[in-house]
Enzyme design. Structure first.
Site, short mmCIF file in Angstrom:
data_model
loop_
_atom_site.label_atom_id
_atom_site.label_comp_id
_atom_site.label_asym_id
_atom_site.label_seq_id
_atom_site.Cartn_x
_atom_site.Cartn_y
_atom_site.Cartn_z
N PRO A 155 0.76 -0.99 -0.18
CA PRO A 155 -0.16 -0.02 0.19
C PRO A 155 0.91 1.40 -0.01
O PRO A 155 1.81 1.42 0.74
CB PRO A 155 -0.75 -0.10 1.51
CG PRO A 155 -0.55 -1.56 1.63
CD PRO A 155 0.91 -2.03 1.13
N GLU A 156 0.60 2.20 -1.03
CA GLU A 156 1.20 3.37 -1.03
C GLU A 156 0.50 4.65 -0.59
O GLU A 156 -0.81 4.39 -0.20
CB GLU A 156 1.78 3.66 -2.34
CG GLU A 156 2.90 2.52 -2.79
CD GLU A 156 3.83 3.12 -4.00
OE1 GLU A 156 4.04 4.29 -3.97
OE2 GLU A 156 4.14 2.48 -4.79
N HIS A 203 -5.20 -14.77 8.95
CA HIS A 203 -4.44 -13.48 9.07
C HIS A 203 -5.27 -12.24 9.28
O HIS A 203 -4.64 -11.07 9.52
CB HIS A 203 -3.76 -13.20 7.60
CG HIS A 203 -2.94 -13.96 7.13
ND1 HIS A 203 -2.07 -14.79 7.67
CD2 HIS A 203 -2.99 -14.79 5.92
CE1 HIS A 203 -1.33 -15.54 6.85
NE2 HIS A 203 -2.03 -15.79 5.90
N ARG A 242 1.82 -10.85 5.89
CA ARG A 242 3.32 -11.00 6.21
C ARG A 242 3.75 -10.19 7.58
O ARG A 242 4.82 -10.11 7.78
CB ARG A 242 3.79 -10.21 4.92
CG ARG A 242 3.71 -10.82 3.55
CD ARG A 242 4.35 -10.23 2.31
NE ARG A 242 5.76 -10.45 2.57
CZ ARG A 242 6.58 -9.65 1.62
NH1 ARG A 242 6.21 -8.97 0.71
NH2 ARG A 242 7.86 -9.76 1.78
N ARG A 280 23.54 17.02 -4.96
CA ARG A 280 23.19 15.43 -4.78
C ARG A 280 23.31 14.59 -6.01
O ARG A 280 23.18 15.19 -7.09
CB ARG A 280 21.78 15.44 -4.32
CG ARG A 280 21.23 16.09 -2.93
CD ARG A 280 21.71 15.10 -1.97
NE ARG A 280 21.04 15.67 -0.78
CZ ARG A 280 20.17 15.12 0.20
NH1 ARG A 280 20.29 13.67 0.04
NH2 ARG A 280 19.85 15.63 1.20
#
Ligand SMILES: [Zn+2]
Length: 271
Positions: A2-3, A91, A110, A152
């Site tokens: 999930p973002e 789960h 997980r 950078r």
């Protein structure tokens, strides 16, 4: 995984079911998540009233009159609102049982997700205190990003995915934003011009906002955070489109591996 848009979609999905409700009890079937769920948590939360569901980066903050539950979906976590009596499936680790007869159920195969608590200001919690600027806030500007990038040599893609620079821009959205801003993903962050950086910030905001918008249309009382970007996938320009023609110029999309992640780009549109 999930973002940020999936987490925000989840937040919007669960918020109306939670706000104003009293927590009857917290049922923990699996204590060992990424960090152990505090043993004292059920006692602390029983009877607490929920007054807001907020988000900081990819953390969901369930604010109650006793303190704030800090929840992270990890790699594979998801939340659903269902009848409290619905039998748990595999789960289904935690239920937040509400006085409405419903429960917020946390599923995480997980177990990289977490469920923690703070009675203090959540922004000061050790997980949140050092998070960088929210990409959807006004503090995230092209000028500020350009200044941070001076000198950078890291690629612009890893730069915008660095959670010390900006919080919660994952691989899909970084790839898509770079396409929209016309920036080659491998370019050193320090070599992106101020003008391009401003375009990039706008593109990051746009892709996240659009993804949240279509994520919202997939929701009813069920909150999907399986990691699939939902209907947004149909709008992707480059992500997982290797070899397919660019939607803008028809050049085949290319892929390379950058810091163990796949990067997708159009060699013509992104220079
Ligand atoms: Zn192209």
């Amino acid at each position: 995984m999930p973002e940020l848009p999936e987490v925000e979609t989840t937040r919007r999905g669960i918020e109306p079911w939670l706000v104003g409700r009293r927590i009857e009890r917290l049922e923990v079937r699996q204590w060992r998540l990424r960090w152990r769920v505090p043993r004292s948590l059920p006692a602390k939360l029983g009877g607490a009233r929920i007054h807001a569901v907020a988000r900081r980066a990819k953390y969901l903050l369930i604010e109650t009159d006793r303190g704030t539950l800090i929840l992270h979906l990890g790699m594979s976590g998801s939340l659903r609102v269902l009848d409290a009596g619905a039998p748990p499936m595999i789960h289904d680790h935690v239920d937040l049982v509400l006085d409405s007869g419903r429960a917020l159920r946390f599923n995480d195969p997980r177990r990289f997700g977490c469920l923690l608590f703070t009675a203090a200001e959540p922004a000061r919690h050790k997980l949140l205190a050092r998070l960088a600027v929210e990409p959807l806030s006004d503090d995230f500007s092209g000028e500020a990003l350009w200044r941070r990038a001076r000198g950078r040599s890291a690629s612009i893609k890893s730069f915008i995915m660095d959670s010390r620079i900006v919080a919660g821009v994952g691989n899909i959205y970084a790839s898509e934003a770079l396409f929209r801003a016309g920036i080659r993903p491998g370019l050193a962050a320090g070599r992106v011009s101020r003008a391009r950086m401003t375009l990039l910030v706008a593109a990051i905001r746009d892709v996240l906002t659009e993804a949240i918008g279509v994520g919202g249309t997939t929701l009813r009382d069920y909150v999907n955070a399986s990691g699939a970007p939902g209907y947004f996938r149909q709008r992707l320009f480059v992500y997982e489109r290797t070899g397919k023609p660019c939607r803008r110029c028809r050049t085949p999309i290319r892929q390379f591996t950058q810091g163990q992640r796949s990067t997708y780009w159009c060699p013509r549109c992104q220079r």
